[in-house]
Motif scaffolding. Structure first.
Motif, PDB file in Angstrom:
ATOM      1  N   ALA A 130       2.492   9.238 -10.603  1.00 58.63           N
ATOM      2  CA  ALA A 130       1.729   9.119 -11.845  1.00 58.63           C
ATOM      3  C   ALA A 130       0.869  10.354 -12.075  1.00 58.63           C
ATOM      4  N   ALA A 131       0.332  10.919 -11.000  1.00 56.06           N
ATOM      5  CA  ALA A 131      -0.513  12.101 -11.129  1.00 56.06           C
ATOM      6  C   ALA A 131       0.264  13.298 -11.663  1.00 56.06           C
ATOM      7  N   ALA A 132       1.572  13.305 -11.408  1.00 57.04           N
ATOM      8  CA  ALA A 132       2.404  14.414 -11.866  1.00 57.04           C
ATOM      9  C   ALA A 132       3.093  14.138 -13.193  1.00 57.04           C
ATOM     10  N   MET A 133       2.895  12.942 -13.744  1.00 54.02           N
ATOM     11  CA  MET A 133       3.653  12.553 -14.924  1.00 54.02           C
ATOM     12  C   MET A 133       3.290  13.370 -16.155  1.00 54.02           C
ATOM     13  N   ALA A 134       2.030  13.751 -16.308  1.00 54.93           N
ATOM     14  CA  ALA A 134       1.628  14.501 -17.501  1.00 54.93           C
ATOM     15  C   ALA A 134       2.435  15.782 -17.636  1.00 54.93           C
ATOM     16  N   ALA A 135       2.660  16.466 -16.516  1.00 53.19           N
ATOM     17  CA  ALA A 135       3.424  17.710 -16.557  1.00 53.19           C
ATOM     18  C   ALA A 135       4.906  17.445 -16.786  1.00 53.19           C
ATOM     19  N   ALA A 136       5.418  16.353 -16.198  1.00 54.45           N
ATOM     20  CA  ALA A 136       6.846  16.060 -16.306  1.00 54.45           C
ATOM     21  C   ALA A 136       7.222  15.450 -17.642  1.00 54.45           C
ATOM     22  N   SER A 137       6.242  14.933 -18.372  1.00 55.32           N
ATOM     23  CA  SER A 137       6.550  14.194 -19.593  1.00 55.32           C
ATOM     24  C   SER A 137       7.244  15.054 -20.645  1.00 55.32           C
ATOM     25  N   GLU A 138       6.998  16.351 -20.637  1.00 48.77           N
ATOM     26  CA  GLU A 138       7.611  17.220 -21.648  1.00 48.77           C
ATOM     27  C   GLU A 138       9.126  17.226 -21.546  1.00 48.77           C
ATOM     28  N   MET A 139       9.655  16.996 -20.338  1.00 45.81           N
ATOM     29  CA  MET A 139      11.109  16.957 -20.177  1.00 45.81           C
ATOM     30  C   MET A 139      11.728  15.844 -21.006  1.00 45.81           C
ATOM     31  N   TYR A 140      10.942  14.784 -21.250  1.00 38.11           N
ATOM     32  CA  TYR A 140      11.468  13.626 -21.959  1.00 38.11           C
ATOM     33  C   TYR A 140      11.210  13.684 -23.458  1.00 38.11           C
ATOM     34  N   THR A 141      10.499  14.680 -23.913  1.00 37.98           N
ATOM     35  CA  THR A 141      10.242  14.798 -25.350  1.00 37.98           C
ATOM     36  C   THR A 141      10.888  16.039 -25.954  1.00 37.98           C
ATOM     37  N   THR A 142      11.409  16.902 -25.106  1.00 43.25           N
ATOM     38  CA  THR A 142      12.088  18.106 -25.601  1.00 43.25           C
ATOM     39  C   THR A 142      13.601  17.980 -25.516  1.00 43.25           C
ATOM     40  N   GLY A 143      14.102  16.857 -25.000  1.00 43.64           N
ATOM     41  CA  GLY A 143      15.536  16.630 -24.977  1.00 43.64           C
ATOM     42  C   GLY A 143      16.199  16.875 -23.648  1.00 43.64           C
ATOM     43  N   GLY A 144      15.479  17.451 -22.661  1.00 40.31           N
ATOM     44  CA  GLY A 144      16.072  17.681 -21.354  1.00 40.31           C
ATOM     45  C   GLY A 144      16.435  16.383 -20.663  1.00 40.31           C
ATOM     46  N   ARG A 145      15.534  15.421 -20.774  1.00 33.26           N
ATOM     47  CA  ARG A 145      15.781  14.060 -20.312  1.00 33.26           C
ATOM     48  C   ARG A 145      15.369  13.103 -21.425  1.00 33.26           C
ATOM     49  N   ARG A 146      15.937  11.924 -21.405  1.00 32.67           N
ATOM     50  CA  ARG A 146      15.672  10.984 -22.495  1.00 32.67           C
ATOM     51  C   ARG A 146      15.296   9.622 -21.939  1.00 32.67           C
ATOM     52  N   ARG A 147      14.275   9.047 -22.499  1.00 31.92           N
ATOM     53  CA  ARG A 147      13.843   7.726 -22.081  1.00 31.92           C
ATOM     54  C   ARG A 147      14.810   6.678 -22.608  1.00 31.92           C
ATOM     55  N   GLU A 148      15.095   5.676 -21.774  1.00 28.62           N
ATOM     56  CA  GLU A 148      16.070   4.653 -22.141  1.00 28.62           C
ATOM     57  C   GLU A 148      15.383   3.490 -22.851  1.00 28.62           C
ATOM     58  N   TYR A 149      15.740   3.284 -24.105  1.00 30.11           N
ATOM     59  CA  TYR A 149      15.203   2.177 -24.889  1.00 30.11           C
ATOM     60  C   TYR A 149      16.142   0.984 -24.741  1.00 30.11           C
ATOM     61  N   ALA A 196       0.828  -1.208   0.000  1.00 29.82           N
ATOM     62  CA  ALA A 196       0.000   0.000   0.000  1.00 29.82           C
ATOM     63  C   ALA A 196       0.860   1.255   0.000  1.00 29.82           C
ATOM     64  N   ALA A 197       1.925   1.274   0.799  1.00 33.98           N
ATOM     65  CA  ALA A 197       2.812   2.436   0.845  1.00 33.98           C
ATOM     66  C   ALA A 197       3.512   2.639  -0.495  1.00 33.98           C
ATOM     67  N   THR A 198       3.943   1.554  -1.093  1.00 28.99           N
ATOM     68  CA  THR A 198       4.643   1.632  -2.377  1.00 28.99           C
ATOM     69  C   THR A 198       3.709   2.091  -3.482  1.00 28.99           C
ATOM     70  N   PHE A 199       2.490   1.575  -3.500  1.00 29.80           N
ATOM     71  CA  PHE A 199       1.520   1.972  -4.517  1.00 29.80           C
ATOM     72  C   PHE A 199       1.072   3.426  -4.327  1.00 29.80           C
ATOM     73  N   ALA A 200       1.015   3.895  -3.104  1.00 27.87           N
ATOM     74  CA  ALA A 200       0.657   5.295  -2.869  1.00 27.87           C
ATOM     75  C   ALA A 200       1.707   6.222  -3.466  1.00 27.87           C
ATOM     76  N   GLU A 201       2.972   5.839  -3.350  1.00 28.65           N
ATOM     77  CA  GLU A 201       4.047   6.631  -3.961  1.00 28.65           C
ATOM     78  C   GLU A 201       3.942   6.604  -5.483  1.00 28.65           C
ATOM     79  N   PHE A 202       3.585   5.445  -6.033  1.00 29.24           N
ATOM     80  CA  PHE A 202       3.364   5.342  -7.480  1.00 29.24           C
ATOM     81  C   PHE A 202       2.232   6.268  -7.912  1.00 29.24           C
ATOM     82  N   ASP A 203       1.119   6.240  -7.202  1.00 29.18           N
ATOM     83  CA  ASP A 203      -0.039   7.060  -7.576  1.00 29.18           C
ATOM     84  C   ASP A 203       0.306   8.546  -7.575  1.00 29.18           C
ATOM     85  N   ALA A 204       1.047   8.986  -6.567  1.00 30.22           N
ATOM     86  CA  ALA A 204       1.419  10.403  -6.490  1.00 30.22           C
ATOM     87  C   ALA A 204       2.310  10.800  -7.654  1.00 30.22           C
TER      88      ALA A 204
END
Length: 261
Positions: A208-227, A198-206
């Motif tokens: 995930a809720a912020a991911m939409a805003a943070a996702s731009e960092m990974y598509t503009t080149g600031g950070r890069r997703r590892e394939y 439950a504690a681990t999933f609560a951290e995931f939920d928090a």
């Protein structure tokens, strides 16, 4: 103990569940250079792959989630998560391996579309459909392994349960969870009631809720997703090679160390 992690990482979640099951105190830290591939700083010094999780226990540094689980099990043997019987141990390890490779890749690929918008239109629809179909196959396989038992570990929560938990829970988050009332859905409800999970999933939920805003960092080149390995394989075999080529062209994906940062 210090744990370099990201709350969305299924690998890190697995380790946090194990630590919490054993009552081991730890400090969780998101590395400042996470997602950049940089080879300077304490994170890269601890793990040249610059992947989470990494566990630092005094003078001991351990990376790779499975190796970390093995270290925790030997360093803090009570309560045991890995069964004593060799066949049961193999069962747990096989379950973990499939989750760490095949299942994680499907979840990760779906997230590339949902959160990072790597594809739109017909291609996005196709990749979502592929992820949904493959998720059903994997959940059917897990249901067969669970059988009529309450836990993958048999009579009690164990190694395999900790490995499966983040994978199925992410599917639930994506709207691709097991059928209500099914054995796997009932198992998911049981693990959600455990304090460690439950504690681990609560951290995931928090996170995930912020991911939409943070996702731009990974598509503009600031950070890069590892394939990496199975993730790259999933995207190509599922029809998303255009996603990979676009990421290379735009410089917003990366490949693993060495030489791939």
């Amino acid at each position: 103990m210090l744990l370099y992690e990201h709350p969305l990482s299924s690998y890190a979640q697995k380790v946090k569940i194990a630590l919490r099951e054993k009552g081991v105190a730890f400090t969780a830290e998101l590395p400042e250079s996470f997602g950049t591939g940089r080879q300077d700083g304490p994170f890269a010094a601890a793990n040249p792959r610059t992947e989470v999780p990494v566990l630092i226990d005094g003078d001991v540094t351990v990376f790779d989630s499975t190796v970390i689980l093995e270290y925790i099990e030997e360093r803090c043997p009570e309560p045991p998560l890995l069964p004593r019987d060799p066949a049961a141990r193999a069962f747990a390890r096989i379950t973990e391996d499939v989750c760490d490779t095949h299942y994680e890749a499907v979840n990760w690929g779906f997230g590339e579309i949902l959160w990072f918008r790597r594809a739109t239109g017909t291609l996005a629809d196709h990749l979502r459909a592929e992820a949904a179909a493959q998720t059903r196959v994997l959940q059917d396989w897990l249901t067969g392994r669970l059988g009529r038992r309450e836990w993958f570990g048999g009579e009690g929560f164990g190694w395999a349960d900790a490995a499966v938990a983040p994978m199925v829970n992410r599917s639930v988050h994506y709207g691709m969870g097991p059928e209500p009332g099914s054995p796997l859905a009932l198992w998911h409800a049981r693990i959600c009631a455990r304090p460690s999970v439950a504690a681990t999933f609560a951290e995931f939920d928090a996170a995930a809720a912020a991911m939409a805003a943070a996702s731009e960092m990974y598509t503009t080149g600031g950070r890069r997703r590892e394939y990496r390995d199975h993730r790259l394989e999933w995207m190509v075999k599922s029809g998303g090679v255009e996603v990979v080529l676009a990421g290379l062209r735009d410089g917003n994906i990366r490949f693993p160390w060495p030489g791939g940062v």
